[in-house]
Design a protein around this motif. Structure first.
Motif, mmCIF file in Angstrom:
data_model
loop_
_atom_site.group_PDB
_atom_site.id
_atom_site.type_symbol
_atom_site.label_atom_id
_atom_site.label_comp_id
_atom_site.label_asym_id
_atom_site.label_seq_id
_atom_site.Cartn_x
_atom_site.Cartn_y
_atom_site.Cartn_z
ATOM 1 N N GLN A 126 14.760 55.856 2.167
ATOM 2 C CA GLN A 126 13.736 56.884 2.011
ATOM 3 C C GLN A 126 14.365 58.105 1.342
ATOM 4 O O GLN A 126 15.213 58.743 1.965
ATOM 5 C CB GLN A 126 13.171 57.276 3.377
ATOM 6 C CG GLN A 126 12.225 56.228 3.964
ATOM 7 C CD GLN A 126 11.688 56.690 5.314
ATOM 8 O OE1 GLN A 126 12.356 57.415 6.050
ATOM 9 N NE2 GLN A 126 10.487 56.275 5.654
ATOM 10 N N GLU A 167 18.149 50.511 3.725
ATOM 11 C CA GLU A 167 18.758 51.172 4.883
ATOM 12 C C GLU A 167 17.748 51.489 5.964
ATOM 13 O O GLU A 167 18.112 51.823 7.077
ATOM 14 C CB GLU A 167 19.452 52.467 4.452
ATOM 15 C CG GLU A 167 20.726 52.208 3.701
ATOM 16 C CD GLU A 167 21.432 53.495 3.320
ATOM 17 O OE1 GLU A 167 21.056 54.569 3.820
ATOM 18 O OE2 GLU A 167 22.354 53.401 2.496
ATOM 19 N N ASP A 168 16.455 51.471 5.619
ATOM 20 C CA ASP A 168 15.490 51.873 6.651
ATOM 21 C C ASP A 168 14.247 50.974 6.680
ATOM 22 O O ASP A 168 14.157 50.085 7.505
ATOM 23 C CB ASP A 168 15.102 53.349 6.465
ATOM 24 C CG ASP A 168 15.048 53.764 5.011
ATOM 25 O OD1 ASP A 168 14.436 53.023 4.222
ATOM 26 O OD2 ASP A 168 15.604 54.822 4.655
ATOM 27 N N VAL A 169 13.299 51.206 5.776
ATOM 28 C CA VAL A 169 12.038 50.460 5.842
ATOM 29 C C VAL A 169 11.930 49.529 4.626
ATOM 30 O O VAL A 169 12.852 49.458 3.821
ATOM 31 C CB VAL A 169 10.823 51.418 5.878
ATOM 32 C CG1 VAL A 169 10.898 52.311 7.096
ATOM 33 C CG2 VAL A 169 10.734 52.237 4.612
ATOM 34 N N ILE A 170 10.796 48.838 4.525
ATOM 35 C CA ILE A 170 10.598 47.957 3.377
ATOM 36 C C ILE A 170 10.243 48.800 2.154
ATOM 37 O O ILE A 170 9.350 49.647 2.202
ATOM 38 C CB ILE A 170 9.472 46.939 3.665
ATOM 39 C CG1 ILE A 170 9.810 46.071 4.873
ATOM 40 C CG2 ILE A 170 9.212 46.078 2.442
ATOM 41 C CD1 ILE A 170 8.740 45.067 5.229
ATOM 42 N N PRO A 186 14.842 45.532 5.067
ATOM 43 C CA PRO A 186 16.022 45.873 5.870
ATOM 44 C C PRO A 186 16.488 44.656 6.665
ATOM 45 O O PRO A 186 15.673 43.866 7.141
ATOM 46 C CB PRO A 186 15.516 46.982 6.807
ATOM 47 C CG PRO A 186 14.024 46.859 6.804
ATOM 48 C CD PRO A 186 13.662 46.301 5.464
ATOM 49 N N SER A 207 7.108 50.164 -4.940
ATOM 50 C CA SER A 207 5.709 49.750 -4.849
ATOM 51 C C SER A 207 5.369 49.167 -3.487
ATOM 52 O O SER A 207 4.527 48.295 -3.374
ATOM 53 C CB SER A 207 5.358 48.773 -5.961
ATOM 54 O OG SER A 207 6.096 47.608 -5.822
ATOM 55 N N GLU A 208 6.049 49.654 -2.454
ATOM 56 C CA GLU A 208 5.624 49.324 -1.090
ATOM 57 C C GLU A 208 5.609 50.629 -0.317
ATOM 58 O O GLU A 208 6.624 51.338 -0.290
ATOM 59 C CB GLU A 208 6.601 48.329 -0.449
ATOM 60 C CG GLU A 208 6.198 47.837 0.922
ATOM 61 C CD GLU A 208 4.909 47.032 0.881
ATOM 62 O OE1 GLU A 208 4.910 45.943 0.289
ATOM 63 O OE2 GLU A 208 3.910 47.517 1.429
ATOM 64 N N LEU A 209 4.463 50.936 0.287
ATOM 65 C CA LEU A 209 4.328 52.197 1.026
ATOM 66 C C LEU A 209 5.498 52.363 1.980
ATOM 67 O O LEU A 209 5.714 51.527 2.859
ATOM 68 C CB LEU A 209 3.014 52.201 1.801
ATOM 69 C CG LEU A 209 2.747 53.447 2.646
ATOM 70 C CD1 LEU A 209 2.648 54.679 1.772
ATOM 71 C CD2 LEU A 209 1.494 53.282 3.463
ATOM 72 N N CYS A 210 6.295 53.455 1.795
ATOM 73 C CA CYS A 210 7.535 53.563 2.569
ATOM 74 C C CYS A 210 7.669 54.900 3.270
ATOM 75 O O CYS A 210 8.736 55.259 3.724
ATOM 76 C CB CYS A 210 8.739 53.298 1.670
ATOM 77 S SG CYS A 210 8.917 54.460 0.317
ATOM 78 N N GLY A 211 6.571 55.659 3.356
ATOM 79 C CA GLY A 211 6.656 56.947 4.042
ATOM 80 C C GLY A 211 6.111 58.062 3.180
ATOM 81 O O GLY A 211 5.571 57.808 2.098
ATOM 82 N N PHE A 212 6.260 59.317 3.637
ATOM 83 C CA PHE A 212 5.577 60.409 2.928
ATOM 84 C C PHE A 212 6.141 60.664 1.540
ATOM 85 O O PHE A 212 5.483 61.250 0.707
ATOM 86 C CB PHE A 212 5.599 61.686 3.779
ATOM 87 C CG PHE A 212 6.972 62.263 3.979
ATOM 88 C CD1 PHE A 212 7.738 61.895 5.074
ATOM 89 C CD2 PHE A 212 7.490 63.159 3.070
ATOM 90 C CE1 PHE A 212 9.010 62.413 5.253
ATOM 91 C CE2 PHE A 212 8.770 63.679 3.240
ATOM 92 C CZ PHE A 212 9.531 63.301 4.328
ATOM 93 N N TYR A 215 5.540 58.392 -2.996
ATOM 94 C CA TYR A 215 5.049 58.705 -4.342
ATOM 95 C C TYR A 215 6.177 59.171 -5.264
ATOM 96 O O TYR A 215 6.082 59.062 -6.475
ATOM 97 C CB TYR A 215 3.955 59.787 -4.260
ATOM 98 C CG TYR A 215 4.518 61.158 -3.958
ATOM 99 C CD1 TYR A 215 4.708 62.075 -4.991
ATOM 100 C CD2 TYR A 215 4.878 61.526 -2.668
ATOM 101 C CE1 TYR A 215 5.241 63.332 -4.725
ATOM 102 C CE2 TYR A 215 5.402 62.758 -2.397
ATOM 103 C CZ TYR A 215 5.585 63.665 -3.425
ATOM 104 O OH TYR A 215 6.129 64.885 -3.165
#
Lengths: 253, 402
Positions: A126, A167-170, A186, A207-212, A215
């Motif tokens: 992120q 390291e964290d999310v998809i 991950p 192109s995978e929603l990964c947090g705020f 964008y």
């Protein structure tokens, strides 16, 4: 040929407009994928026009008028059903054709990768892309690794093999100009490859929603001539001897 | 038969008659009212999304500016509300409850009290979801698909109670429709009027019960998945956390094993309505009644073996993509039969372009668009160049924009 009803410059104009729908392909396997795309486009395009056309014709032509009667057509004999089942059979045949064409394109991109000239480890977090080159010794995890942030430099016409880690999310590694997309999960190392065919700078977009900050998770693939790439390596990579000295120091990744 | 005898006696009190009613027609109207109220939320979030896309980072009338974290919460709520709290209550809850007993000649649903419980469970779910939008930490912001670990660990989004309540609301919603589905199925199989054989059922009833069966069989794994996600968040388990030995892809499989059949759960009742409207206003019988039923059942069956087409580039073994894309492409055959048979139903009729007929024809024309675009998303290679795993939400949007 340009008119209010036909805003394109002839049939060729239409084709050019359609081709501009996709960004110019700059990878070796992108052509195969575009081929499948256009194959599907024309097959379903024809079916689309035909189905909507028949529907529209029927709605206009078979409106209720004085003296006209609806035809009794329950569609329960093989003779009547043939009007539906034969087109469906044609759909099935086209399906299998699309499957065949699609499978080989998929196999080329996602199957066993060819031998790589450049190896790079891509670490997503992120909201950044980190690119780690193994350095002069060709091994990851040693002191001479070179890491760049958000800029992936590769030579043109060479096979680049990559390993994706998160390291964290998809996240999803997406280079639209190369028709390359691969999720980064991950806990896994996902391997892939590409070979660029044209120098230039191309966008990487998560192109995978990964947090705020999803964008803003951009990067660039900078495709250089082999000479430019070698020059960049000389300037920024530690030399072989310096690397050996560094190994004795603290290990940094 | 006791129930049948008194089911038409009107209860005296207002509460028993209009609020906690066991009358299928009242419950259907309650579903309608609830789904329309939720549609206001779903529609408003859609307005916010569109405004932000058209004029980024400007003041949105009636709301104010939205930042990236708000935006994620808004798309999450939009997807959840529209799929689970508008489309399903409207197409299954409303039309199924109102029309199934009337169309098969039953006095009411087989389990009237279960029917009432089902509605009030959904109502509770809607309240929980609405509350989740106003708790500290903000509403869920991990997308309507809630991929782990983004949805799994609060450190990645900063959302705490919002996500927990989202999971709870969705799980309650599933429970509600499980009860509803059991009711649809039992009623249709056991309470048909004499002479109403299965091969004489109106197509809408066939569509509703196929949707109910598909839902019943697919939702179990996701309810389990939702509980596992909730346990990860609250009890410290790590089903979907790689650092504790879990696997994020497990969530994707559980979600899409339900998520794809869900597309047909909301598609089939819509077809059912179109198939009731078209013969009336084309002054013709249905074309190929039995063929349509067999196609519907085939599509329902195939819908269980296509889920991984949402996961072509997810990191699963790429060789799995081939069988899943073949099944996905094959599903076009039963749907092609349905579309062609619908066109044949209006063909050479005496078509009256009344409002319902215009909606039905518009629905068919829209579905043809949804159907042909399926092909691009069914093949992994082009998918990888133009679409992400949220494609199904777009497909369903295309299909139900009527």
């Amino acid at each position: 040929m340009c008119s209010a009803f036909w805003p394109f410059n002839g049939a060729e104009g239409l084709l050019r407009v359609l081709q501009d729908l996709l960004p110019t392909d700059v990878s070796t396997f992108g052509g195969d994928i575009d081929h499948v795309f256009w194959l599907i486009f024309w097959i379903v395009g024809i079916w689309f026009v035909a189905a909507e056309g028949v529907l529209l014709y029927s709605v206009i032509r078979h409106r209720k008028r004085a003296g006209a009667h609806a035809m009794y057509l329950p569609g329960n004999t093989p003779r009547q059903l043939a009007w539906v089942l034969i087109p469906a059979l044609v759909v099935l045949c086209l399906d299998l054709g699309i499957d065949r064409a699609g499978a080989s394109a998929w196999e080329r991109e996602k199957g066993t990768p060819p031998a790589g000239d450049v190896v790079v480890r891509i670490t997503a977090k992120q909201f950044n892309w980190n690119f780690t080159y193994p350095g002069p010794d060709g091994k990851f995890g040693t002191a001479d690794d070179v890491t760049t942030e958000n800029d992936l430099r590769v030579p043109v016409g060479k096979v680049v093999r990559f390993e994706l880690q998160s390291e964290d999310v998809i996240h999803s590694f997406f280079v639209p100009d190369m028709r390359l997309k691969q999720d980064v999960v991950p806990g896994r190392t996902i391997r892939g490859w590409f070979e660029a065919t044209k120098t230039g700078t191309y966008e990487i977009a998560c192109s995978e929603l990964c947090g705020f900050g999803h964008y803003s998770m951009h990067g660039n693939v900078i495709v250089q001539t082999p000479a430019e790439f070698a020059g960049w390596q000389r300037e920024t990579w530690p030399s072989r001897t310096a690397a050996n000295d560094a190994v004795k120091g603290t290990e940094t990744r | 038969m006791m129930e049948v005898a008194d089911s038409h006696a009107q209860p005296a009190g207002f509460v028993r008659r209009y609020v906690f009613s066991t009358d299928h027609k009242v419950i259907a109207k309650q579903y309608l009212l609830l789904s329309l109220m939720m549609a206001v939320i779903g529609g408003f979030t859609s307005y916010l999304i569109r405004w932000q896309l058209a004029w980024p980072e400007t003041d949105i009338p009636g709301w104010g500016p939205i930042g990236p974290d708000n935006y994620n919460a808004i798309i999450t709520m939009h997807g959840t509300v529209m799929v689970f709290f508008v489309a399903m209550p409207l197409l299954l809850g409303t039309f199924g409850n109102y029309l199934i007993p009337l169309m098969i000649g039953a006095n009411d649903m087989a389990f009237p009290r279960l029917n009432m419980t089902s509605f009030w469970t959904l109502f509770t779910a809607s309240v929980v979801l609405t509350i989740s939008m106003f708790v500290p930490g903000g509403p869920a912001a991990a997308g309507w698909t809630s991929y782990a670990p983004l949805s799994d660990n609060p450190i990645y989004t900063g959302v705490t109670w919002g996500q927990n309540l989202w999971i709870l609301a969705v799980a309650l919603e599933f429970g509600s429709f499980l009860m509803g589905g059991i009711n649809f199925l039992t009623t249709t199989l056991n309470m048909r009027a004499p002479g109403m054989t299965l091969w004489r059922l109106p197509l809408l009833v066939w569509m509703e019960i196929t949707a109910a069966v598909v839902f019943l069989l697919s939702v179990g794994p996701l309810i389990a998945g939702a509980l596992m996600l909730l346990m990860d968040r609250t009890l410290g388990t790590s089903f979907f956390r790689p650092d504790g030995g879990g696997d994020p892809l497990l969530w994707e499989h559980l979600f899409w094993f339900f998520g794809h059949p869900e597309v047909y759960v909301v598609a089939l009742p819509g077809f059912g309505i179109m198939l009731e409207v078209m013969p009336v206003f084309a002054r013709k019988p249905i074309f190929g009644y039995r063929t349509m039923i067999w196609s519907t059942l085939a599509a329902g069956l195939l819908s269980f073996v296509v889920w991984a087409h949402h996961m072509f580039v997810s990191g699963m073994d790429p060789r799995l993509a081939t069988p899943f894309s073949v099944t996905t492409i094959l599903i076009s055959v039963p749907f092609a039969i349905l579309v062609f048979a619908m066109i044949a139903t209006v063909w050479r009729g005496a078509i009256v372009l009344s409002t319902p007929m215009l909606f039905a024809l518009g629905g068919l024309a829209t579905f043809i668009i949804g159907g042909v675009t399926e092909f691009f998303w069914a093949r992994p290679a082009p998918t990888s160049s133009c679409m992400g795993p949220t494609s199904s939400s777009r497909i369903s949007t295309t299909r139900f924009s009527r």
